[in-house]
Design a protein around this motif. Structure first.
Motif, PDB file in Angstrom:
ATOM      1  N   THR A   1       4.740  -0.302  31.218  1.00 42.60           N
ATOM      2  CA  THR A   1       4.873  -1.601  31.865  1.00 42.60           C
ATOM      3  C   THR A   1       3.660  -1.879  32.728  1.00 42.60           C
ATOM      4  OG1 THR A   1       6.220  -2.937  33.368  1.00 42.60           O
ATOM      5  CG2 THR A   1       6.168  -0.573  33.789  1.00 42.60           C
ATOM      6  N   ILE A   2       3.306  -3.154  32.844  1.00 45.42           N
ATOM      7  CA  ILE A   2       2.217  -3.500  33.747  1.00 45.42           C
ATOM      8  C   ILE A   2       2.721  -3.648  35.175  1.00 45.42           C
ATOM      9  CG2 ILE A   2       1.019  -4.666  31.866  1.00 45.42           C
ATOM     10  CD1 ILE A   2       1.623  -7.311  33.225  1.00 45.42           C
ATOM     11  N   ASN A   3       4.034  -3.651  35.365  1.00 44.27           N
ATOM     12  CA  ASN A   3       4.594  -3.601  36.717  1.00 44.27           C
ATOM     13  C   ASN A   3       4.390  -2.202  37.277  1.00 44.27           C
ATOM     14  OD1 ASN A   3       6.666  -5.621  35.120  1.00 44.27           O
ATOM     15  ND2 ASN A   3       6.260  -6.282  37.235  1.00 44.27           N
ATOM     16  N   GLY A   4       4.715  -2.019  38.537  1.00 42.65           N
ATOM     17  CA  GLY A   4       4.605  -0.706  39.142  1.00 42.65           C
ATOM     18  C   GLY A   4       4.759  -0.765  40.645  1.00 42.65           C
ATOM     19  N   ASP A   5       4.894   0.413  41.245  1.00 43.56           N
ATOM     20  CA  ASP A   5       4.987   0.505  42.692  1.00 43.56           C
ATOM     21  C   ASP A   5       4.539   1.898  43.106  1.00 43.56           C
ATOM     22  OD1 ASP A   5       6.139  -0.710  45.334  1.00 43.56           O
ATOM     23  OD2 ASP A   5       6.868   1.350  45.256  1.00 43.56           O
ATOM     24  N   SER A   6       3.791   1.984  44.197  1.00 43.76           N
ATOM     25  CA  SER A   6       3.323   3.258  44.741  1.00 43.76           C
ATOM     26  C   SER A   6       2.662   2.996  46.075  1.00 43.76           C
ATOM     27  CB  SER A   6       2.341   3.939  43.770  1.00 43.76           C
ATOM     28  OG  SER A   6       1.228   3.098  43.524  1.00 43.76           O
ATOM     29  N   GLY A   7       2.202   4.063  46.728  1.00 45.75           N
ATOM     30  CA  GLY A   7       1.530   3.899  48.004  1.00 45.75           C
ATOM     31  C   GLY A   7       0.220   3.150  47.887  1.00 45.75           C
ATOM     32  N   TRP A   8      -0.439   3.260  46.744  1.00 44.75           N
ATOM     33  CA  TRP A   8      -1.673   2.546  46.457  1.00 44.75           C
ATOM     34  C   TRP A   8      -1.456   1.688  45.215  1.00 44.75           C
ATOM     35  CZ3 TRP A   8      -5.392   3.719  50.070  1.00 44.75           C
ATOM     36  CH2 TRP A   8      -5.256   4.933  50.752  1.00 44.75           C
ATOM     37  N   THR A   9      -2.310   0.717  45.006  1.00 43.76           N
ATOM     38  CA  THR A   9      -2.265  -0.074  43.777  1.00 43.76           C
ATOM     39  C   THR A   9      -3.665  -0.137  43.182  1.00 43.76           C
ATOM     40  OG1 THR A   9      -2.603  -2.125  45.031  1.00 43.76           O
ATOM     41  CG2 THR A   9      -0.320  -1.490  44.528  1.00 43.76           C
ATOM     42  N   PRO A  10      -3.772  -0.316  41.858  1.00 42.27           N
ATOM     43  CA  PRO A  10      -5.095  -0.367  41.238  1.00 42.27           C
ATOM     44  C   PRO A  10      -5.873  -1.608  41.685  1.00 42.27           C
ATOM     45  CG  PRO A  10      -3.345  -0.057  39.600  1.00 42.27           C
ATOM     46  CD  PRO A  10      -2.683  -0.435  40.882  1.00 42.27           C
ATOM     47  N   PRO A  11      -7.179  -1.522  41.715  1.00 49.78           N
ATOM     48  CA  PRO A  11      -7.986  -2.714  42.004  1.00 49.78           C
ATOM     49  C   PRO A  11      -7.706  -3.809  40.977  1.00 49.78           C
ATOM     50  CG  PRO A  11      -9.332  -0.721  42.108  1.00 49.78           C
ATOM     51  CD  PRO A  11      -8.010  -0.310  41.544  1.00 49.78           C
ATOM     52  N   GLY A  12      -7.458  -5.010  41.459  1.00 48.76           N
ATOM     53  CA  GLY A  12      -7.202  -6.133  40.570  1.00 48.76           C
ATOM     54  C   GLY A  12      -5.742  -6.371  40.256  1.00 48.76           C
ATOM     55  N   TRP A  13      -4.862  -5.459  40.654  1.00 48.81           N
ATOM     56  CA  TRP A  13      -3.422  -5.605  40.373  1.00 48.81           C
ATOM     57  C   TRP A  13      -2.775  -6.323  41.553  1.00 48.81           C
ATOM     58  CZ3 TRP A  13       1.341  -4.354  42.361  1.00 48.81           C
ATOM     59  CH2 TRP A  13       2.421  -4.356  41.476  1.00 48.81           C
ATOM     60  N   ARG A  14      -2.151  -7.493  41.288  1.00 46.37           N
ATOM     61  CA  ARG A  14      -1.615  -8.310  42.382  1.00 46.37           C
ATOM     62  C   ARG A  14      -0.191  -8.805  42.093  1.00 46.37           C
ATOM     63  NH1 ARG A  14      -5.712 -12.966  43.907  1.00 46.37           N
ATOM     64  NH2 ARG A  14      -4.260 -13.062  45.687  1.00 46.37           N
ATOM     65  N   LEU A  15       0.564  -8.058  41.310  1.00 50.25           N
ATOM     66  CA  LEU A  15       1.891  -8.531  40.913  1.00 50.25           C
ATOM     67  C   LEU A  15       2.892  -8.538  42.064  1.00 50.25           C
ATOM     68  CD1 LEU A  15       0.538  -7.980  38.122  1.00 50.25           C
ATOM     69  CD2 LEU A  15       2.829  -7.472  37.264  1.00 50.25           C
ATOM     70  N   ASN A  16       2.542  -7.941  43.186  1.00 47.69           N
ATOM     71  CA  ASN A  16       3.419  -8.012  44.359  1.00 47.69           C
ATOM     72  C   ASN A  16       2.785  -8.812  45.484  1.00 47.69           C
ATOM     73  OD1 ASN A  16       1.392  -6.284  45.067  1.00 47.69           O
ATOM     74  ND2 ASN A  16       2.726  -4.665  45.882  1.00 47.69           N
ATOM     75  N   ASP A  17       1.770  -9.608  45.161  1.00 47.55           N
ATOM     76  CA  ASP A  17       1.040 -10.392  46.152  1.00 47.55           C
ATOM     77  C   ASP A  17       1.692 -11.771  46.297  1.00 47.55           C
ATOM     78  OD1 ASP A  17      -0.754 -11.753  47.729  1.00 47.55           O
ATOM     79  OD2 ASP A  17      -2.534 -10.974  46.711  1.00 47.55           O
ATOM     80  N   ALA A  18       2.191 -12.054  47.498  1.00 51.32           N
ATOM     81  CA  ALA A  18       2.878 -13.332  47.732  1.00 51.32           C
ATOM     82  C   ALA A  18       1.919 -14.512  47.743  1.00 51.32           C
ATOM     83  CB  ALA A  18       3.640 -13.274  49.059  1.00 51.32           C
ATOM     84  N   ASP A  19       0.616 -14.260  47.792  1.00 50.09           N
ATOM     85  CA  ASP A  19      -0.361 -15.343  47.861  1.00 50.09           C
ATOM     86  C   ASP A  19      -0.771 -15.867  46.488  1.00 50.09           C
ATOM     87  OD1 ASP A  19      -0.400 -15.201  50.623  1.00 50.09           O
ATOM     88  OD2 ASP A  19      -2.004 -13.718  50.655  1.00 50.09           O
ATOM     89  N   ILE A  20      -0.176 -15.331  45.431  1.00 47.68           N
ATOM     90  CA  ILE A  20      -0.518 -15.772  44.086  1.00 47.68           C
ATOM     91  C   ILE A  20       0.756 -15.870  43.262  1.00 47.68           C
ATOM     92  CG2 ILE A  20      -0.967 -13.391  43.341  1.00 47.68           C
ATOM     93  CD1 ILE A  20      -3.077 -14.465  41.425  1.00 47.68           C
ATOM     94  N   ARG A  21       0.831 -16.860  42.374  1.00 40.11           N
ATOM     95  CA  ARG A  21       1.999 -16.971  41.497  1.00 40.11           C
ATOM     96  C   ARG A  21       2.108 -15.726  40.619  1.00 40.11           C
ATOM     97  NH1 ARG A  21       4.193 -21.873  39.449  1.00 40.11           N
ATOM     98  NH2 ARG A  21       3.928 -20.952  37.388  1.00 40.11           N
ATOM     99  N   TYR A  22       3.337 -15.342  40.369  1.00 43.15           N
ATOM    100  CA  TYR A  22       3.568 -14.107  39.609  1.00 43.15           C
ATOM    101  C   TYR A  22       2.948 -14.193  38.220  1.00 43.15           C
ATOM    102  CZ  TYR A  22       6.267 -10.286  37.452  1.00 43.15           C
ATOM    103  OH  TYR A  22       6.654  -9.145  36.795  1.00 43.15           O
TER     104      TYR A  22
END
Length: 586
Positions: A510-531
């Protein structure tokens, strides 16, 4: 520990210790005490028929997922360093704790038929027994406590308020703290024959070093913060007994060097997996900023913050501090801390400045120093914290975001310091007053035990999670990876954890995910951008060309996705399902 510790030679002490194994009565009383304490500590699981397990639906599921990934990797069904989230990013295990020391026991529990969540809970209970047993041996054999004090100390170290609150509320990864007494026991066993270490002594030192190295790849917080407390505690002892420390090194350079070399060799071997797991991630990440640390740092008022769920003091914390963030509610309980400090001052005054400080008092002072220095080093005053110094000079400190978690390790020192001082206080009185002091010591331990009771229940519903996963249908054959729908509040906050477990269920990354860090460019949990825009941005960033599918969680429908460049009008979605697809991402 008693008066003669101050004068016995190391060899005499070692000989004395070897003839004092933990007897059957101590083991029997200890097992009864552990069973009763475990029943209280894990009562949410027991009373719910193990439907509720430690953790929550967020981090609790993440930690269980990572254990399940290790099990899959051991069976050759997954690549160890690349769990199947943040696809197609590789080496993402280094974004979080790797739990290496848990891999074999967890896998054994899975092999015998336990489901992932039950296996994780059973592992925590089993580790608590190992921690209790190791602490009991340390207290009886090396600290020379009476059976009653040793059992009480073992309970206080295994089931403290802050650990039970932290693991039940959100983070069962801190059950890794149970590994620490086991490693310390091995280290003490290694130096038992000093100054004439045997091959077995060197082997034990090497194994202790190996396990400690692996602890960094199990729970980095626990390993790193324990090292900081060792620096405070052993540094205090070395300063208070600097003449003897230097004399020991001068008189026995070869055995000291041999034991240190064996431990260092084991540590180097144990640290290799850490480098393999985390170096690829460190090439992408620069570490946490000091501003991140400050945002989670405890304040001076948190010295007494044991959380609102503490059975003894929660009402007072609620009235005085309110419901503060859980990262700041980890203080060692106040009565236990106060008793350590008061007893230390009293015994030091009795000894007087002209009298050589007895070893029990030196040890108690070291434990008190660990408590005091841990607060001074990690607390926040305004926008500054003394941790700034550690952040810039100590390796690994840039990975520490919540320094208040050190109190989970400080509890070990406070308990042992108090127990040793109580034993010394009893042993140094006249025989006619010893019974009275034993009763007082028992009352002190009883009060300390009572203030450890946490009312925080476990938050992860096991059966509901298993039923939700069992209802996921197979994906279309054309799918090579997937993303879940955005969801509506409150389910939008759970989408990444949902996707990770669905990935484990259906065998697709899956391209989703969760961890203490996130990859550069991954913003699927960023409230400032549409999902949907974040999904497309990740696809573009990674050059993903495999067929991506959408899983709609509320309708349990899969659909193939086509990718289109985002159009200027805000109403045009960046991601469109095909004609065969279900609804688009919310």
């Amino acid at each position: 520990m008693n008066d003669r510790d101050a004068t016995d030679s190391p060899r005499a002490v070692a000989e004395h210790d070897r003839v004092r194994p933990v007897g059957l009565p101590s083991w029997s009383a200890g097992l009864i005490a552990w069973a009763a304490s475990a029943a209280i500590a894990f009562r949410s699981s027991l009373l719910s028929g193990f439907d509720l397990v430690s953790g929550n639906v967020g981090d609790g599921r993440l930690i269980a997922y990572l254990h399940e990934h290790l099990y899959a990797a051991l069976r050759g069904r997954a690549e160890l360093l690349s769990p199947s989230f943040y696809f197609p990013q590789r080496n993402v295990l280094g974004y979080t704790d790797a739990f290496l020391l848990d891999a074999l026991p967890y896998s054994a529990l899975r092999v015998v038929g336990l489901d992932p969540f039950l296996a994780a809970q059973a592992l925590a209970i089993a580790l608590s027994l190992a921690c209790f047993g190791a602490t009991l041996v340390i207290c009886r054999r090396y600290l020379r406590l009476t059976p009653a004090l040793a059992v009480g100390a073992a309970v206080l170290i295994t089931f403290p308020n802050n650990l039970m609150f932290k693991t039940a509320e959100a983070h069962p990864n801190f059950f890794a703290l149970y590994d620490v007494p086991c490693i310390v026991l091995l280290a003490l066993w290694a130096i038992e024959a000093f100054p004439r270490p045997t091959r077995w002594s060197l082997a034990r030192a090497g194994i202790a070093g190996l396990l400690y190295g692996l602890l960094f790849a199990t729970s980095f917080y626990v390993a790193w913060l324990f090292a900081l407390t060792l620096l405070f505690g052993l540094g205090t002892i070395a300063l208070m007994r600097r003449g003897e420390t230097l004399a020991l090194l001068r008189q026995h350079p070869r055995p000291c060097g041999a034991l240190a070399a064996a431990a260092a060799a084991g540590f180097v071997i144990g640290i290799v997996p850490l480098l393999m797991i985390y170096l690829p991630a460190l090439q992408q990440q620069s570490g946490r900023s000091f501003r991140d640390y400050i945002s989670f740092a405890p304040f001076p008022k948190d010295l007494l913050n044991v959380g609102t769920s503490n059975g003894a003091w929660g009402w007072l914390v609620d009235r005085s501090l309110g419901d503060v963030p859980h990262e700041r509610a980890l203080a060692v309980t106040p009565v236990m801390t106060a008793c350590l400090l008061i007893l230390l001052v009293r015994l030091r005054r009795i000894a007087g400045p002209a009298v050589r400080t007895p070893w029990p008092v030196v040890f108690g002072a070291a434990c008190a120093a660990v408590w005091a220095l841990s607060w001074l080093a990690t607390m926040r005053i305004g926008t500054f914290s003394p941790f700034w110094l550690a952040y810039h000079i100590i390796p690994g400190s840039v990975a520490i975001r919540a320094g208040g978690r050190i109190q989970l390790l400080v509890n070990l020192w406070v308990v042992l310091g108090l127990a040793v001082l109580l034993q010394h206080w009893i042993d140094t009185t006249a025989s006619g007053r010893r019974r009275a002091r034993q009763v007082i010591a028992g009352l002190v331990v009883a009060v300390c035990l009572a203030e450890q009771i946490s009312l925080q229940p476990a938050n992860l519903p096991r059966h509901a999670e298993l039923e939700r996963l069992a209802a996921v249908p197979p994906p279309p054959a054309a799918c090579r990876a997937f993303v879940v729908d955005a969801g509506r509040p409150p389910h939008d906050a759970l989408r990444n954890w949902d996707a990770m477990w669905i990935s484990m269920r259906v065998g697709l990354p899956t391209i989703n995910g969760d961890s203490g860090w996130t990859p550069p460019g991954w913003r699927l949990n960023d409230a400032d951008i549409r999902y949907d825009e974040a999904v497309l941005a990740w696809i573009t960033h990674t050059g993903l060309t495999q067929q991506l599918c959408l899983y709609q969680r509320d309708t349990r429908r899969w659909s193939l996705l086509d990718f289109e460049a985002p159009a200027p009008p805000p109403t045009s979605p960046a991601l469109q399902p095909t004609a065969r697809a279900g609804p688009q991402i919310d």
